[in-house]
Design a protein around this motif. Structure first.
Motif, PDB file in Angstrom:
ATOM      1  N   TYR A  87       0.955  -1.220  -0.021  1.00  0.00           N
ATOM      2  CA  TYR A  87       0.001   0.105  -0.078  1.00  0.00           C
ATOM      3  C   TYR A  87       0.875   1.325   0.171  1.00  0.00           C
ATOM      4  O   TYR A  87       1.972   1.026   0.332  1.00  0.00           O
ATOM      5  N   SER A  88       0.490   2.308  -0.184  1.00  0.00           N
ATOM      6  CA  SER A  88       1.094   3.719  -0.193  1.00  0.00           C
ATOM      7  C   SER A  88       0.213   4.698   0.009  1.00  0.00           C
ATOM      8  O   SER A  88      -1.276   4.729  -0.335  1.00  0.00           O
ATOM      9  N   LEU A  89       0.551   5.698   0.855  1.00  0.00           N
ATOM     10  CA  LEU A  89      -0.296   6.851   1.209  1.00  0.00           C
ATOM     11  C   LEU A  89      -0.029   8.032   0.096  1.00  0.00           C
ATOM     12  O   LEU A  89       1.413   8.190  -0.212  1.00  0.00           O
ATOM     13  N   VAL A  90      -0.895   8.763  -0.430  1.00  0.00           N
ATOM     14  CA  VAL A  90      -0.741   9.706  -1.440  1.00  0.00           C
ATOM     15  C   VAL A  90      -1.581  10.991  -1.053  1.00  0.00           C
ATOM     16  O   VAL A  90      -2.644  10.823  -0.666  1.00  0.00           O
ATOM     17  N   PRO A  91      -0.982  12.327  -0.886  1.00  0.00           N
ATOM     18  CA  PRO A  91      -1.622  13.484  -0.733  1.00  0.00           C
ATOM     19  C   PRO A  91      -3.052  13.421  -1.624  1.00  0.00           C
ATOM     20  O   PRO A  91      -2.796  13.229  -2.877  1.00  0.00           O
ATOM     21  N   ALA A  92      -4.020  13.821  -1.244  1.00  0.00           N
ATOM     22  CA  ALA A  92      -5.231  13.760  -2.197  1.00  0.00           C
ATOM     23  C   ALA A  92      -5.089  14.870  -3.154  1.00  0.00           C
ATOM     24  O   ALA A  92      -5.769  14.393  -4.208  1.00  0.00           O
ATOM     25  N   THR A  97      -4.825  -0.138   6.834  1.00  0.00           N
ATOM     26  CA  THR A  97      -4.293   1.215   7.232  1.00  0.00           C
ATOM     27  C   THR A  97      -5.417   2.452   7.398  1.00  0.00           C
ATOM     28  O   THR A  97      -5.143   3.358   7.928  1.00  0.00           O
ATOM     29  N   THR A  98      -6.354   2.116   6.566  1.00  0.00           N
ATOM     30  CA  THR A  98      -7.412   3.265   6.449  1.00  0.00           C
ATOM     31  C   THR A  98      -8.438   3.057   7.753  1.00  0.00           C
ATOM     32  O   THR A  98      -8.495   4.235   8.450  1.00  0.00           O
ATOM     33  N   VAL A  99      -8.460   2.002   8.331  1.00  0.00           N
ATOM     34  CA  VAL A  99      -9.208   1.891   9.588  1.00  0.00           C
ATOM     35  C   VAL A  99      -8.454   2.436  10.598  1.00  0.00           C
ATOM     36  O   VAL A  99      -8.887   3.021  11.585  1.00  0.00           O
ATOM     37  N   LEU A 100      -7.121   2.232  10.705  1.00  0.00           N
ATOM     38  CA  LEU A 100      -6.146   2.298  11.866  1.00  0.00           C
ATOM     39  C   LEU A 100      -6.029   3.998  11.727  1.00  0.00           C
ATOM     40  O   LEU A 100      -6.293   4.594  12.725  1.00  0.00           O
ATOM     41  N   LEU A 101      -5.710   4.663  10.548  1.00  0.00           N
ATOM     42  CA  LEU A 101      -5.732   6.075  10.425  1.00  0.00           C
ATOM     43  C   LEU A 101      -6.961   6.863  10.951  1.00  0.00           C
ATOM     44  O   LEU A 101      -6.774   7.682  11.741  1.00  0.00           O
ATOM     45  N   LYS A 102      -7.950   6.433  10.316  1.00  0.00           N
ATOM     46  CA  LYS A 102      -9.337   7.065  10.642  1.00  0.00           C
ATOM     47  C   LYS A 102      -9.417   6.863  12.283  1.00  0.00           C
ATOM     48  O   LYS A 102     -10.065   8.057  12.883  1.00  0.00           O
ATOM     49  N   THR A 103      -9.459   5.826  12.840  1.00  0.00           N
ATOM     50  CA  THR A 103      -9.579   5.689  14.317  1.00  0.00           C
ATOM     51  C   THR A 103      -8.973   6.431  15.053  1.00  0.00           C
ATOM     52  O   THR A 103      -9.094   7.293  16.175  1.00  0.00           O
ATOM     53  N   ILE A 104      -7.448   6.339  14.780  1.00  0.00           N
ATOM     54  CA  ILE A 104      -6.424   7.070  15.622  1.00  0.00           C
ATOM     55  C   ILE A 104      -6.704   8.559  15.490  1.00  0.00           C
ATOM     56  O   ILE A 104      -6.599   9.011  16.589  1.00  0.00           O
ATOM     57  N   ILE A 105      -6.680   8.933  14.302  1.00  0.00           N
ATOM     58  CA  ILE A 105      -6.787  10.455  14.267  1.00  0.00           C
ATOM     59  C   ILE A 105      -8.087  11.064  15.123  1.00  0.00           C
ATOM     60  O   ILE A 105      -8.151  12.035  15.612  1.00  0.00           O
ATOM     61  N   GLU A 106      -9.210  10.303  14.752  1.00  0.00           N
ATOM     62  CA  GLU A 106     -10.232  10.675  15.579  1.00  0.00           C
ATOM     63  C   GLU A 106     -10.150  10.670  17.216  1.00  0.00           C
ATOM     64  O   GLU A 106     -10.666  11.513  17.954  1.00  0.00           O
ATOM     65  N   GLU A 107      -9.086   9.964  17.584  1.00  0.00           N
ATOM     66  CA  GLU A 107      -8.888   9.887  19.151  1.00  0.00           C
ATOM     67  C   GLU A 107      -7.813  11.045  19.508  1.00  0.00           C
ATOM     68  O   GLU A 107      -7.778  11.542  20.571  1.00  0.00           O
ATOM     69  N   ASN A 161      -1.268  -7.329 -14.139  1.00  0.00           N
ATOM     70  CA  ASN A 161      -2.758  -7.585 -14.117  1.00  0.00           C
ATOM     71  C   ASN A 161      -3.198  -7.177 -12.697  1.00  0.00           C
ATOM     72  O   ASN A 161      -4.469  -7.542 -12.289  1.00  0.00           O
ATOM     73  N   ASP A 162      -2.415  -6.557 -11.561  1.00  0.00           N
ATOM     74  CA  ASP A 162      -3.010  -6.435 -10.543  1.00  0.00           C
ATOM     75  C   ASP A 162      -3.963  -5.143 -10.498  1.00  0.00           C
ATOM     76  O   ASP A 162      -3.923  -4.236 -11.272  1.00  0.00           O
ATOM     77  N   TYR A 163      -5.377  -5.283  -9.648  1.00  0.00           N
ATOM     78  CA  TYR A 163      -6.189  -4.352  -9.777  1.00  0.00           C
ATOM     79  C   TYR A 163      -5.732  -3.359  -8.611  1.00  0.00           C
ATOM     80  O   TYR A 163      -5.760  -3.761  -7.702  1.00  0.00           O
ATOM     81  N   MET A 164      -5.915  -2.256  -8.980  1.00  0.00           N
ATOM     82  CA  MET A 164      -5.502  -1.093  -7.821  1.00  0.00           C
ATOM     83  C   MET A 164      -6.880  -0.675  -7.309  1.00  0.00           C
ATOM     84  O   MET A 164      -7.778  -0.058  -8.022  1.00  0.00           O
ATOM     85  N   ALA A 165      -6.888  -0.365  -5.963  1.00  0.00           N
ATOM     86  CA  ALA A 165      -7.917   0.231  -5.366  1.00  0.00           C
ATOM     87  C   ALA A 165      -7.347   1.286  -4.497  1.00  0.00           C
ATOM     88  O   ALA A 165      -6.067   1.326  -3.962  1.00  0.00           O
ATOM     89  N   HIS A 166      -8.062   2.154  -4.044  1.00  0.00           N
ATOM     90  CA  HIS A 166      -7.994   3.387  -3.131  1.00  0.00           C
ATOM     91  C   HIS A 166      -9.284   3.566  -2.380  1.00  0.00           C
ATOM     92  O   HIS A 166     -10.181   3.532  -2.621  1.00  0.00           O
ATOM     93  N   ASP A 167      -8.504   4.177  -1.078  1.00  0.00           N
ATOM     94  CA  ASP A 167      -9.430   4.518  -0.099  1.00  0.00           C
ATOM     95  C   ASP A 167      -9.282   5.885   0.330  1.00  0.00           C
ATOM     96  O   ASP A 167      -7.873   6.533   0.192  1.00  0.00           O
ATOM     97  N   VAL A 168     -10.201   6.836   0.371  1.00  0.00           N
ATOM     98  CA  VAL A 168     -10.016   8.384   0.522  1.00  0.00           C
ATOM     99  C   VAL A 168     -10.353   8.612   2.127  1.00  0.00           C
ATOM    100  O   VAL A 168     -11.448   8.434   2.635  1.00  0.00           O
ATOM    101  N   LEU A 169      -9.247   9.348   2.751  1.00  0.00           N
ATOM    102  CA  LEU A 169      -9.581  10.023   3.888  1.00  0.00           C
ATOM    103  C   LEU A 169      -9.644  11.361   3.902  1.00  0.00           C
ATOM    104  O   LEU A 169      -8.590  12.045   3.922  1.00  0.00           O
TER     105      LEU A 169
END
Length: 273
Positions: free
Chosen positions: A85-90, A151-161, A111-119
């Motif tokens: 995974y990699s973090l990219v500035p939106a 990592t999306t779940v980790l960051l979202k949870t931690i930042i809210e705390e 042929n790997d499929y790339m997905a992304h989550d937005v925080l």
């Protein structure tokens, strides 16, 4: 490891299913969204790192032997705990170039499929490679579902705390790897994952991160979560060098898989988006 309170499939129609998938193990959690009660929990540890094809066979085996997982659910979420995974500035993210963000740090296939989550609140996009054979299986079984990187779940949870906190380090442990997240004044300073074989490897990476960010292990709060306990060698070696260690306790999650003493072990599942 398994916790099950009911086998009545009819009662699961409005329940929520969360599945955490890594190359070293699987976790299944069924909860009642009305009261956040844990209805079913099963964790399967794999002895060695496996492939997506072998993982799917393990998932099918678990489904075959646990009828409750063959019900209809009001919501299904899949969490991929993978190292690619990699973090990219939106503001810099370009979906058409998703593979470019990964190929310099990870081995990916054409042929790997790339997905992304937005925080959105963090101005961060997390790019990763989900296992499409597993996604297809869950879609055929349950229909539409949500999927995220851990990592999306980790960051979202931690930042809210930690919106207004002083510098703090979070370490999330899995088998033979850990995630390191550092916050300062509510902003992300570091988010990376490391593989290790020995406790000495783990503490080397951890202290190196502190050194690079000019953080003092004598006074920096370090929060542990995931697969770690006080009796573990990783905890013992960390306590030799780090003075301020505690286990994660999030106020957001009402879900209790285990006792209050060790609810940090399933931090990601308990805080699934």
């Amino acid at each position: 490891m398994m916790l099950q309170k009911t086998n009545n499939i009819q009662n699961t129609l409005q329940h929520r299913l969360s599945v955490q998938i890594s190359l070293n193990g699987l976790s299944f959690l069924v909860t009642n969204p009305e009261n956040e009660e844990t209805v079913f929990f099963l964790k399967k540890i794999l002895d060695h790192s496996t492939t997506p094809e072998e993982l799917l066979m393990d998932i099918e085996s678990v489904m075959f032997t646990n009828d409750i997982l063959n019900a209809h659910f009001s919501e299904v979420s899949i969490i991929y705990s993978t190292p690619v995974y990699s973090l990219v500035p939106a503001s810099l993210f370009d979906e058409t170039k998703a593979s470019e963000y990964l190929k310099f740090n990870s081995k990916i296939l054409a042929n790997d499929y790339m997905a992304h989550d937005v925080l959105e609140n963090l101005d961060i996009v997390i790019v990763y490679v989900p296992f499409m054979n597993i996604n297809n299986f869950f879609f055929e079984k349950y229909g539409a579902f949500n999927y995220y990187h851990s990592t999306t779940v980790l960051l979202k949870t931690i930042i809210e705390e930690e919106k207004f906190s002083l510098p703090k380090m979070y370490l999330h442990f899995q088998k033979n790897s850990f995630d390191c997240i550092v916050l300062k004044n509510g902003e992300l300073q570091l988010c990376n994952s490391y593989t290790y074989k020995t406790p000495e490897d783990f503490i080397y990476y951890t202290l190196f991160c502190m050194e690079q960010l000019n953080l003092n292990p004598e006074n920096l709060p370090v929060i542990f979560c995931g697969e770690i306990e006080r009796e573990d060698d990783n905890y013992k070696i960390a306590y030799t060098y780090i003075r301020n260690i505690e286990f994660a306790k999030t106020s957001n999650s009402k879900i209790k898989i285990n006792s209050e003493d060790n609810r940090h072990r399933h931090f990601i599942l308990q805080n699934t988006i």
